[in-house]
Each structure stands twice: as C-alpha cells, then as structure tokens.
Design an enzyme around this catalytic site. Structure first.
Site, short mmCIF file in Angstrom:
data_model
loop_
_atom_site.label_atom_id
_atom_site.label_comp_id
_atom_site.label_asym_id
_atom_site.label_seq_id
_atom_site.Cartn_x
_atom_site.Cartn_y
_atom_site.Cartn_z
N SER A 155 -8.19 -2.66 -1.74
CA SER A 155 -8.91 -1.39 -1.55
C SER A 155 -10.08 -1.27 -2.51
O SER A 155 -11.16 -0.82 -2.12
CB SER A 155 -7.95 -0.20 -1.74
OG SER A 155 -7.03 -0.14 -0.67
N ARG A 185 0.84 -1.20 0.00
CA ARG A 185 0.00 0.00 0.00
C ARG A 185 0.88 1.24 0.00
O ARG A 185 1.06 1.92 1.01
CB ARG A 185 -0.96 -0.04 1.18
CG ARG A 185 -2.12 -0.99 0.92
CD ARG A 185 -3.20 -0.92 1.96
NE ARG A 185 -4.44 -1.46 1.45
CZ ARG A 185 -5.53 -1.65 2.18
NH1 ARG A 185 -5.52 -1.34 3.47
NH2 ARG A 185 -6.62 -2.15 1.64
N GLN A 193 -1.16 2.28 -6.06
CA GLN A 193 -2.58 2.49 -5.79
C GLN A 193 -3.48 1.91 -6.88
O GLN A 193 -4.55 1.36 -6.58
CB GLN A 193 -2.87 3.98 -5.61
CG GLN A 193 -2.37 4.54 -4.29
CD GLN A 193 -2.68 6.01 -4.13
OE1 GLN A 193 -3.02 6.70 -5.10
NE2 GLN A 193 -2.56 6.51 -2.92
N TYR A 215 -2.04 -0.49 8.35
CA TYR A 215 -2.98 -1.44 8.94
C TYR A 215 -2.95 -1.30 10.46
O TYR A 215 -2.00 -0.81 11.05
CB TYR A 215 -2.62 -2.87 8.57
CG TYR A 215 -2.81 -3.22 7.12
CD1 TYR A 215 -4.07 -3.54 6.62
CD2 TYR A 215 -1.74 -3.24 6.23
CE1 TYR A 215 -4.25 -3.88 5.28
CE2 TYR A 215 -1.91 -3.58 4.90
CZ TYR A 215 -3.16 -3.90 4.43
OH TYR A 215 -3.33 -4.23 3.12
N ASP A 250 -4.10 -1.85 -6.26
CA ASP A 250 -4.55 -2.25 -4.92
C ASP A 250 -5.94 -2.87 -4.96
O ASP A 250 -6.96 -2.21 -4.78
CB ASP A 250 -4.53 -1.02 -4.00
CG ASP A 250 -4.78 -1.37 -2.55
OD1 ASP A 250 -5.11 -2.54 -2.26
OD2 ASP A 250 -4.66 -0.47 -1.70
#
Length: 378
Positions: free
Chosen positions: A132, A121, A126, A227, A129
């Site tokens: 997500s 991450r 991005q 996280y 990902d």
C-alpha cells in the site's frame, strides 16, 4: 543485540533503500544497523547521514559476520541469495510467482524469508503494508507522468482566446494506487472515470470526485483481503466493450489492476488502444506482471498509432527518498513483531501477521500458494 544489514540495491532502475536514518534512530537500542557503503546514495542519503544516526558502514555486498537480519527492497537474485548467511532472516519484497528460482534457493539456504507483499491487509498490520505504501506513491506519480506526456492540458482553461475543456482520465482499478491516481488527477483538474469490479469501490471513487464506469449485469467480484477476484471471459468481454467507448475520448489512462501471485489481467487490447486519440497515453502500473495493456513492454515505452504505452513498475523508485522513507517504516514496524523485549529475534508463528507474511522457514516454502506453484506442499 540483533545485527541488521542493509545492502545496496542493484536491480536495474531500483533507487530505493530499505532503511533511512530515521529508521535507524527508531531501531536504536534494539538493533545494530549496518549498511553497505553507498546503500542510500541513490535515495539522497549519504553514509555520513547514517553514521550520524547511529549506523555502521560496511564495504562490500556480503553481510558482515554475525548478521541476524537482512532487509532489502528488490527481490534478491540467485547471486544475492548466495551471499546470505545460512539461517539468516530476510525481509524484502520477493514477488515469489516471478522469482521461483530465488524462492527455492532461499529455502535451500534455510533463510527465514518475510515477503513484504504477503503482509495481511488487516488493521493491525497497516503500518507494515509495503504494497500500500508504495502503491500510493505509484498512483500519484503515474498521473504526474501522464500529465507531462499527454498532448492535453489537464485542467479547464478559460482565456481571452477561448476555453479549453479539461482532460478525460480513465483509471482501471480502484485499489490504493488507483484511488491515489483519482485524487491526483482531480487535483489537476481532470475529469476522471474509474472502472473496478468490486462494488465497494463505487463509494470510494465517488468520494474523490471520480465517475464510476458501469458494466452491464456486473457482479461484485470482491475477493479475499479486499482484492479483486479474477473475472470470467464473459465479464471481461462486456467490460472491454464499455471501456472502449471511454478510452476513445480519454487523454490519459492509468491501469492498476493486479491479482496477487498471478499474471495481471489484460484489460486493454491492441484494438482498444487503436480506438484512442493520437497524443494520449497509457501508464501501466501492472507492467511487471505482464501488464493490463496487451501492448505494454516492461522494458520501455511503446508507441502505437500515436498512443504511448509507458510501463510504470519503477515509478516509486522515481521518488526514491519518499518511497524509501515509507518502506523503511514498514520494515521497522514489522521488525517490532520479530524482536522480544531484549532485542533478540523471536519468530512467533502463532501471530497471524508473521505467519501470513512468512515465505520460507526451516528449509521449507511455508506459503501454500507459492509451494503449490513450485510443485510441492507447504
């Protein structure tokens, strides 16, 4: 030219597909895309749609001769691993901590496995990902399901017959799924309370109109990659005491707390469920990893003293066309790191994104936590 194969998903409840016609067009010129017949049907895409985009259709689940890359959504079963050509490259969600036998089999077949949930991450990754992209859909869908299932109107209702107060929604975990749930519940007019053990979540929750639940003497438990770290028993006891009070007035609860590679933390005990109002609901997005609620059953809905606990692991699949579109873009973006200027596969182990997502390669389990879980060293 690299040949990429997309099999039909066969896992129960899985309706997504790893490539869409839009993704086929994006890959045109570098990749020849072959799909198993009917691969996109449950996501609302016909074989003709793929052919029009430039793909080929293949009968049967086994990759055709010459396949270089296989892309899929659900973790492969042992039978599905057995159909992979030795040395092929696989891009898929794997959940290695839950599918250890499949990971061993992938290594034994010398499959180069990119686990999409292991994509680091970082800002450069991005677009790749997948966690997500799918969590955002899950968070939205969880609130829609809760609004449908709860015995309470979400918005404030002012009528000639009187006023109905808005619903109280509690969201546990303010990651991607949790924040999307907050935003969606607020759009529907609910009052939203949010619990998270990361201090950074406080401002994000406030920016969406949610109210942060304070835990006495809380410490910031932000872990690697943003996280949450695993909380200790003392903190969990204090958190549960505070949550019980909020749950007693909640009409819907959305749980999203997960720890990568570990069983989901139990945040809601059976006694806490019993403190909730009849007609309220719990949507547990962590059901596949054991659930945040002690009563969660990944196999179906549980009703306990008038409260319904609904597993939410398949919620992205309930919106298969949109979920597939986002996932296919994640896959296409990652493929950009694996192809050279001539469209040939090139595995750059010095690239932190490639190295971070690599699960098996050259007959070995290369992801250290998974290797340790399997009793070996990466």
């Amino acid at each position: 030219m690299t040949v990429l194969f997309v099999p039909k998903e066969r896992a129960p409840g899985e309706r997504r597909v790893a490539a869409t016609p839009d993704a086929v067009r994006r890959l045109a010129g570098d990749v020849e895309v072959v799909l198993e017949a009917g691969a996109g049907q449950q996501a609302g895409t016909s074989d003709d749609d793929y052919v029009e985009a430039g793909a080929k259709i293949h009968d049967g689940p086994a990759p055709p001769d010459g396949t270089d890359v296989v892309v899929r959504v659900a973790p492969p079963t042992l039978d599905e691993v057995g159909r992979l050509p030795e040395g092929v490259t696989l891009l898929s969600l794997i959940a290695p901590h839950r599918n250890q036998d499949s990971v061993r089999a992938l290594a034994q077949r010398r499959v180069t496995t990119v686990a999409m949930e292991l994509v680091p991450r970082i800002s450069r990754a991005q677009a790749m990902d997948a966690l997500s992209s799918q969590a955002s859909i899950a968070g939205y869908r969880a609130v829609i399901v809760a609004a449908h299932e709860a015995a309470k109107l979400f918005p404030l209702f002012m009528t000639a017959a009187g006023t109905i107060r808005p619903a109280n929604v509690v969201v546990l975990g303010a990651g991607v799924a949790g924040l999307q749930a907050v935003a969606t519940a607020r759009r529907l007019g609910a009052v939203v309370y949010v619990s998270d053990i990361r201090e950074a979540a406080r401002e994000e929750v406030a920016s969406l109109g949610g109210k942060f639940i304070e835990v006495p003497d809380a410490e910031d438990l932000t872990g690697e990659g943003g996280y949450a770290k695993e909380a200790g028993d003392d903190f969990l006891a204090r958190q549960r005491a505070v949550l019980t009070e909020h749950l007693s007035s909640a009409h819907a609860v959305i749980t999203t707390a997960q720890i990568p590679g570990r069983k989901a933390p139990e945040l809601i005990t059976a006694a806490m469920v019993e403190a909730m109002q009849p007609g309220s609901v719990v949507i547990d997005l962590a059901a596949a990893d054991g659930g945040n609620c002690a009563l969660t059953d990944a196999g179906g809905v549980v009703e306990h003293q008038g409260v319904r606990i609904i597993p939410g692991q398949h919620l992205p699949s309930d919106m298969a066309p949109e979920a597939s579109a986002l996932y296919a873009r994640n896959i296409a973006a990652f493929l950009g790191l694996l192809l050279d200027d001539h469209g040939a596969l090139h595995l750059d182990l010095d690239d932190e994104v490639v190295a971070g997502a690599l699960l098996t390669h050259d007959g070995e389990v290369t992801h250290p936590p998974t290797a340790t879980l399997l009793g070996g060293d990466a």
